[in-house]
Design a protein around this motif. Structure first.
Motif, PDB file in Angstrom:
ATOM      1  N   ILE A   1       2.296  49.008 125.543  1.00  0.00           N
ATOM      2  CA  ILE A   1       3.078  48.835 124.319  1.00  0.00           C
ATOM      3  C   ILE A   1       4.197  47.841 124.598  1.00  0.00           C
ATOM      4  N   THR A   2       4.419  46.918 123.697  1.00  0.00           N
ATOM      5  CA  THR A   2       5.577  46.029 123.823  1.00  0.00           C
ATOM      6  C   THR A   2       6.814  46.743 123.290  1.00  0.00           C
ATOM      7  N   ARG A   3       7.908  46.629 123.990  1.00  0.00           N
ATOM      8  CA  ARG A   3       9.197  47.205 123.581  1.00  0.00           C
ATOM      9  C   ARG A   3       9.038  48.613 123.010  1.00  0.00           C
ATOM     10  N   PRO A   4       8.524  49.560 123.794  1.00  0.00           N
ATOM     11  CA  PRO A   4       8.200  50.904 123.273  1.00  0.00           C
ATOM     12  C   PRO A   4       9.395  51.652 122.701  1.00  0.00           C
ATOM     13  N   VAL A   5      10.575  51.508 123.295  1.00  0.00           N
ATOM     14  CA  VAL A   5      11.756  52.225 122.792  1.00  0.00           C
ATOM     15  C   VAL A   5      12.108  51.740 121.387  1.00  0.00           C
TER      16      VAL A   5
END
Length: 478
Positions: A48-52
């Motif tokens: 996932i890109t930039r999960p947060v």
């Protein structure tokens, strides 16, 4: 639903830019686990890109998310289940989903995951496949929603209908100058060359053509177009699509940051989720049966064969597949796997998996047909067989022989055995009778002169002629 080539105009009209989402009568579902947490626990996420930041955006408001479908074949197959179910998990939580069919990019071919260049497909073939896939995708999500209603408690948030799109709608009229100004200006050749799919092809003997090299730009433009037209912020794809997804995110943010744009200086937009490239415990590519792709389209793979594909899952795969391909809660899966480990020969987990995935794709009626066919073909349970049910269950199966009464009644059984390839010849069939290896309705044939009579017919229309334990002909009168 099957669409002919004559129906292409209406399909393209349905996918026009005038599409407006409509709300289903059903509602979204109450799910205890968060979306990303659930996807990860089910094994549906590789990266996932930039999960947060993505988790925060999902919690803040409904998102629009898309998955691309390559129209190299007319039907979806079981390999599509991973990205489509990932998309479906978004839908049942009230997010807008866009299945995007590559009517334009399919004319070029994606180099990702390939060591050689795809042969160019004919425009007519791609158009036909797009029409078929449009129907297949709509049918899949309709069936999946019915499956979800029987598995999950409802909530009050409306569910949006899938917005099925075709990228030919915006790429067919895109001229070269506009493409270079919109996409080319924001793309860096050194970054494009560094993509894993490009590097792998550059290292091969054949190399990579300019056509395939620019594929990543077209896919990036798709993401940008969906972002601008429909507010799409998330792309889902297989692990081999990571580079193409990143290219789309970069294009969105560079285009948004361009001087004079309304979003100049705004925060980064766009996220990517990749799904795992699925293999079996033995290392084989998932989704193949005897070398052929297992289709979600009954015209290509019968419901019985579809059911049997999952029923044959290995002990090492079945738990993982239950998490990925069903909406069963983890507690239920854990309980089933504990029972399975105590008595693996009962294949409780495999039976549950086959039932669940067949219901997901083919509905409750499909499960009933597949189970009836299994009882007839493998368990020889014909005592209560009803002709109409058997005909429906075995539709498309080569064991089913539709005949006029004049073709089979009063015909010697040894001749029928040879005719339906249960024996190589009449003499071979006669030897089977002598060895007590030919059966009519599960009873051994003892007389080489015995003929099929109307009194032998089950439910007045069926006769089950079997050689040994493997070869079967189900004779059904028209």
């Amino acid at each position: 639903m099957r669409l002919s080539r004559n129906g292409l105009r209406s399909v393209n009209s349905a996918l026009s830019d005038n599409w407006r989402p409509w709300q289903r009568q059903c509602r979204s579902f109450k799910l205890q686990a968060g979306l990303l947490e659930d996807l990860k626990s089910r094994g549906l996420v590789a990266d996932i890109t930039r999960p947060v930041q993505l988790e925060a955006e999902i919690a803040k408001q409904p998102q629009t998310v898309y998955v691309g479908v390559d129209p190299t074949a007319r039907s979806l197959h079981v390999g599509h289940l991973v990205p489509l179910l990932c998309l479906f998990h978004f839908q049942i939580r009230g997010h807008q989903i866009i299945p995007l069919i590559g009517g334009a990019t399919g004319l070029i071919g994606d180099p990702s995951g390939r060591s050689t260049e795809r042969p160019l497909s004919a425009r007519e073939t791609i158009d036909y496949n797009v029409a078929q896939l449009t129907a297949g995708i709509s049918q899949f999500f309709d069936g999946a929603m019915e499956y979800a209603k029987r598995r999950l408690p409802a909530s009050s948030t409306p569910i949006q209908s899938p917005n099925v799109q075709n990228n030919l709608n915006w790429l067919k009229d895109l001229n070269l100058l506009e493409f270079l100004r919109t996409v080319g200006f924001h793309s860096r050749v050194n970054t494009m060359l560094a993509r894993e799919s490009v590097q792998a092809r550059l290292a091969s003997q054949q190399g990579i053509s300019f056509t395939e090299f620019t594929y990543q730009l077209l896919q990036a433009y798709d993401f940008l177009t969906l972002h601008r037209k429909f507010g799409c912020t998330i792309q889902i794809g297989g692990s081999d699509q990571w580079g193409n997804i990143i290219a789309g995110i970069e294009l969105i943010n560079r285009a948004n940051a361009a001087p004079g744009t309304q979003q100049e200086g705004s925060a980064d937009k766009g996220f990517g989720i990749t799904t795992p490239l699925l293999t079996t415990a033995s290392g084989q590519k998932f989704g193949k049966s005897a070398g052929n792709a297992v289709s979600l389209n009954e015209e290509d793979t019968s419901v019985f064969d579809f059911y049997q594909f999952f029923l044959r899952s290995s002990d090492g795969d079945v738990g993982r597949y239950l998490r990925m391909f069903t909406l069963l809660p983890q507690e239920k899966i854990d309980s089933v796997m504990e029972s399975h480990e105590r008595s693996p020969e009962a294949r409780v987990a495999q039976r549950l998996l086959a039932e669940e995935v067949t219901e997901l794709v083919h509905g409750q009626e499909g499960v009933a047909r597949a189970q009836l066919a299994t009882r007839i073909l493998y368990e020889r349970d014909i005592a209560t067989a009803r002709a109409d049910d058997v005909l429906a269950a075995l539709r498309g199966n080569p064991v089913l022989q539709l005949c006029d009464a004049s073709q089979v009644i009063d015909v010697p059984l040894i001749k029928l055995a040879a005719q339906f390839r249960l024996a190589a010849s009449n003499s071979a069939a006669r030897q089977l009778v002598t060895a007590k290896g030919l059966y009519l309705n599960n009873a051994p044939v003892v007389d080489v002169h015995q003929k099929l009579s109307t009194a032998d017919l089950v439910d007045g229309r069926l006769a089950f002629l079997r050689a040994g334990s493997q070869k079967l002909a189900v004779i059904a009168l028209n």
